[in-house]
Design a protein around this motif. Structure first.
Motif, mmCIF file in Angstrom:
data_model
loop_
_atom_site.group_PDB
_atom_site.id
_atom_site.type_symbol
_atom_site.label_atom_id
_atom_site.label_comp_id
_atom_site.label_asym_id
_atom_site.label_seq_id
_atom_site.Cartn_x
_atom_site.Cartn_y
_atom_site.Cartn_z
ATOM 1 N N VAL A 168 9.532 53.998 9.957
ATOM 2 C CA VAL A 168 9.718 52.595 10.326
ATOM 3 C C VAL A 168 9.033 52.399 11.678
ATOM 4 O O VAL A 168 9.354 53.077 12.652
ATOM 5 C CB VAL A 168 11.213 52.237 10.446
ATOM 6 N N ILE A 192 6.765 51.291 7.086
ATOM 7 C CA ILE A 192 7.194 49.890 7.070
ATOM 8 C C ILE A 192 7.123 49.331 8.488
ATOM 9 O O ILE A 192 7.669 49.921 9.426
ATOM 10 C CB ILE A 192 8.629 49.740 6.529
ATOM 11 N N ALA A 235 8.599 46.880 10.896
ATOM 12 C CA ALA A 235 9.843 46.122 11.059
ATOM 13 C C ALA A 235 9.657 45.190 12.246
ATOM 14 O O ALA A 235 9.714 45.611 13.404
ATOM 15 C CB ALA A 235 11.019 47.064 11.277
ATOM 16 N N CYS A 252 0.254 48.894 7.832
ATOM 17 C CA CYS A 252 1.434 49.537 7.224
ATOM 18 C C CYS A 252 1.506 49.202 5.742
ATOM 19 O O CYS A 252 0.813 48.318 5.237
ATOM 20 C CB CYS A 252 2.699 49.088 7.952
ATOM 21 N N ASP A 253 2.391 49.887 5.039
ATOM 22 C CA ASP A 253 2.507 49.713 3.588
ATOM 23 C C ASP A 253 3.382 48.526 3.218
ATOM 24 O O ASP A 253 3.310 48.021 2.101
ATOM 25 C CB ASP A 253 3.066 50.997 2.968
ATOM 26 N N MET A 254 4.189 48.071 4.171
ATOM 27 C CA MET A 254 5.070 46.939 3.923
ATOM 28 C C MET A 254 5.405 46.288 5.260
ATOM 29 O O MET A 254 5.420 46.968 6.304
ATOM 30 C CB MET A 254 6.349 47.414 3.225
ATOM 31 N N ARG A 255 5.677 44.980 5.227
ATOM 32 C CA ARG A 255 6.006 44.236 6.440
ATOM 33 C C ARG A 255 7.285 43.451 6.184
ATOM 34 O O ARG A 255 7.331 42.621 5.259
ATOM 35 C CB ARG A 255 4.876 43.248 6.798
ATOM 36 N N ILE A 256 8.319 43.704 6.985
ATOM 37 C CA ILE A 256 9.529 42.897 6.913
ATOM 38 C C ILE A 256 9.759 42.288 8.286
ATOM 39 O O ILE A 256 9.301 42.823 9.303
ATOM 40 C CB ILE A 256 10.755 43.707 6.451
ATOM 41 N N ASP A 273 6.291 40.642 3.696
ATOM 42 C CA ASP A 273 6.855 40.890 2.366
ATOM 43 C C ASP A 273 8.297 40.438 2.221
ATOM 44 O O ASP A 273 8.691 39.952 1.160
ATOM 45 C CB ASP A 273 6.753 42.394 2.040
ATOM 46 N N ALA A 284 14.982 47.996 7.274
ATOM 47 C CA ALA A 284 13.842 48.826 6.881
ATOM 48 C C ALA A 284 14.295 50.200 6.413
ATOM 49 O O ALA A 284 13.761 50.758 5.443
ATOM 50 C CB ALA A 284 12.877 48.958 8.059
ATOM 51 N N LEU A 327 13.333 51.766 2.820
ATOM 52 C CA LEU A 327 12.321 52.824 2.842
ATOM 53 C C LEU A 327 12.429 53.862 1.720
ATOM 54 O O LEU A 327 11.405 54.240 1.131
ATOM 55 C CB LEU A 327 12.332 53.522 4.211
ATOM 56 N N ALA A 346 10.530 52.665 -1.141
ATOM 57 C CA ALA A 346 9.173 52.162 -0.892
ATOM 58 C C ALA A 346 8.137 53.176 -1.356
ATOM 59 O O ALA A 346 8.406 54.368 -1.497
ATOM 60 C CB ALA A 346 9.001 51.870 0.592
#
Length: 688
Positions: free
Chosen positions: A59, A100, A102, A118-122, A179, A190, A194, A197
């Protein structure tokens, strides 16, 4: 377990399935601005974690209520030093486990590019994301032009990047820029996500297609709004390459364009203004301001109503007053009409949010006010009468005049507490224009000026302090500009030729269009007031006076320098040309044509010479304050950094020659009493 670096730290947590989750916290106060040290620390952090066994993923988050709020702009004047941000992002994308981002707070510029790696965005709902580099004359240089089109499409990426928009979290979620939106602690959210993910770098996705029509429309709109920005044009070309080139080739082109724009004159100019705004925002910050909650406004004409709207839209309570109840009723009706129009156009969310904060009263009802702004007609006797009365009604309030030209020292002299009197000069329309001049008199206390500077900041304005003088900073320089424009038309040019030349220079509007918008009667009143003290040896052009005598006051009367009766934007008027030509003939001036370059040279010389006088006389505290005033109040092109920044970067021999030429045009034949060459040389270190 915690492993500390200088601007980041690594924390380890155990996931529900027994694996380890690494949390990399960016901690670089005050706002986590990207720097060489941060890039080095992040790269080292991921190198350390790469060899860690039994890891579920990482994260990446930020301390200090931000993710990464952009880059440290101070680094931009130095050669780039490895590791570069693309190196860090490449390491994140190559990391064998999901990462991720965060986000809580700002993820802007390089900060959002880091999140895109990154692979994901929150994000939390208070977050804001975006790529605002173009606002500093730059092209995003760490993949923003290539990864964003893979989330939102080519057309939308063009709009977002060239507009430099900072996008709030909920809209960013709807666009696909993030996302997930989460409640509560973003790191905990996150950690929960994770274990499920997967590794999914954006670079491996296809570009979301936009139709050719959408791309053309976005391009045309962006270039129109860019007003000659080289960074915007370059960004558009590179964004379009996202679905035409292999991503590594496109990324290389983006990086080259980023480095090229970084050393360009436009970026230097915009960064100069960025730092100028930062400097002036700290003026008087060492003095504690008085609290201001309720603001009185005396004079509820167009300017007073705009000032009221500026205050009410920022949460202040406003009491509006006029000389009589008969005048105030219709003025309040017009105010409500103004507010409804803004709501209908989408520029205001709610009519009630504004109107419920604004009440009407006679002047005696202003007693509860912390600050009272006078915005009546430009008449010294009338203003002194109002201030004398206000001093009795609200003896503890700060009293501020919105006068454009009059001597505030004289106004303050009729009050018992002149230390509480100053100028707060808004520009029309007051709710839109960013510039406010805060005018300190010979008696104004530091607390009074600090309070007005703080109030202006709460209004979202750029507050520039100035000493009492005819026209203060902006209008004093603009008067010299106006005078030289009038010399040109008497010598042979026409208003539309001068306007066209200055638009080509980069001005938002030509000068004669601006005169008509402001109203010719205002400057006419000033000329009549100063007539008894005018040097008879100095050249004087009476063409504008003749227009005013004919009732041509500009847009508000349908006629001024241009005719607006059949053309909302104005069109050249043969009647005006006839007045111009008659004035030339009366003085036996042989009219001639002027090239665009000659018009620009003469008008810029007038602006620069007057700006130098303002600086040398102490009316302005800093050269950068003058640049801010002309850019934010008078439409000087921000891509040139303001008149003094621009002049300091021109061949000085040409500037000096142009200034000497306009001094001769004034009819005084006297040498400049300011060492312009020395002044321009002194500015170079600050603008290099």
């Amino acid at each position: 377990m915690s492993q500390s670096l200088q601007t980041a730290r690594i924390e380890m947590r155990e996931a529900a399935d027994g694996r380890t989750i690494a949390i990399v916290v960016i901690d670089h106060p005050p706002v986590n601005a990207g720097s060489h040290q941060m890039r080095s620390d992040l790269l080292h952090a991921f190198e350390r974690l790469r060899g860690h066994k039994n890891i579920a993923g990482v994260v990446l988050t930020g301390a200090n209520e931000n993710f990464v709020a952009g880059s440290d702009i101070r680094e931009f004047d130095a050669p780039p030093v490895a590791p570069h941000l693309p190196d860090v992002i490449a390491a994140i994308e190559a990391f064998p486990h999901p990462v991720i981002a965060a986000i809580d707070g700002a993820a802007l510029g390089g900060g959002y590019e880091l999140a895109l790696g990154c692979d994901m965005r929150i994000a939390t709902k208070r977050s804001v994301v975006g790529l605002p580099e173009v606002s500093l004359g730059l092209v995003p240089g760490a993949g923003g032009t290539q990864r964003l089109p893979r989330l939102v499409g080519i057309a939308k990426a063009i709009t977002l990047i060239t507009s430099a928009r900072r996008v709030k979290a909920e809209e960013a979620k709807s666009l696909g820029m993030i996302d997930e939106l989460v409640e509560g602690d973003v790191v905990s959210a996150a950690i929960a996500i994770l274990p499920e993910a997967s590794k999914a770098p954006i670079r491996d996705r296809g570009v979301i297609r936009s139709s050719e029509e959408e791309i053309q429309e976005a391009t045309a709109d962006a270039l129109k709004k860019a007003r000659g920005s080289k960074a915007a044009a370059a960004a558009i070309d590179i964004i379009k390459s996202a679905d035409q080139l292999p991503i590594d080739e496109a990324l290389a082109q983006e990086r080259a364009a980023s480095l090229e724009t970084r050393v360009g004159e436009q970026s230097k100019a915009l960064r100069h203004l960025f730092f100028a705004e930062r400097v002036v925002s700290k003026a008087y910050s060492d003095v504690k301001p008085r609290p201001v909650r309720t603001v009185g406004i005396v004079g509820f004409g167009p300017m007073g109503r705009g000032i009221a709207l500026a205050f009410a839209s920022r949460g202040f309570s406003v009491i509006a007053a006029e000389a009589s109840r008969e005048l105030l009723g219709p003025a309040m009706d017009l105010f409500r009409k103004d507010v409804r129009a803004l709501v209908d156009s989408g520029r205001l969310a709610s009519e009630g949010d504004i109107t419920e904060r604004v009440s009407a009263s006679d002047i005696d009802g202003l007693a509860p006010c912390d600050l009272i702004v006078e915005a009546i007609t430009e008449n010294m006797d009338a203003k002194k009468s109002v201030f004398a009365r206000l001093a009795d009604i609200a003896p503890d309030a700060i009293l501020a005049s919105n006068t454009s030209y009059l001597d505030i020292n004289e106004i303050a002299s009729v009050t018992a507490r002149p230390e509480r009197v100053a100028g707060l000069h808004f520009f029309n329309p007051a709710n839109v224009m960013r510039l406010v001049e805060v005018i300190w008199t010979k008696s104004s206390s530091p607390e009074t000026i600090a309070t007005l500077m703080a109030v202006a900041k709460k209004l979202g304005k750029i507050a520039v302090p100035a000493q009492v003088a005819e026209g203060f900073i902006g209008n004093r320089i603009f008067s010299a500009y106006r005078q030289q424009c009038e010399f040109l038309i008497e010598d042979g040019a026409y208003p539309e030729e001068i306007d066209r030349a200055m638009r080509e220079f980069g001005m938002a509007m030509g000068p004669f269009a601006v005169f008509d918008l402001a109203g010719l009667d205002i400057a006419w009143a000033t000329r009549k007031r100063l007539a008894p003290t005018r040097n008879p040896r100095e050249r004087y052009v009476d063409i504008a006076d003749r227009l005013c005598e004919a009732g041509r006051f500009g847009r508000k009367t349908g006629k001024g320098w241009y005719n607006y009766q059949n053309a909302p934007g104005g069109e050249p008027d043969p009647a005006v040309n006839a007045i111009i030509e008659e004035a030339s003939a009366r003085k036996r001036i042989v009219r001639r044509s002027f090239s665009t370059a000659e018009i620009q040279s003469r008008l810029m010389a007038a602006i620069v010479y007057s700006a130098a006088e303002v600086l040398a006389s102490g009316i302005a505290e800093r050269s950068s304050d003058i640049d801010l005033a002309l850019v934010n109040g008078f439409g000087f092109p921000s891509l040139k950094g303001g008149p003094l920044h621009w002049a300091a970067n021109q061949p000085r021999a040409e500037i000096l020659e142009s200034i000497e030429a306009i001094r001769r045009e004034e009819g005084t034949h006297r040498k400049a009493h300011i060492d312009i060459d020395a002044m321009l040389q002194s500015l170079l270190p600050a603008v290099a």
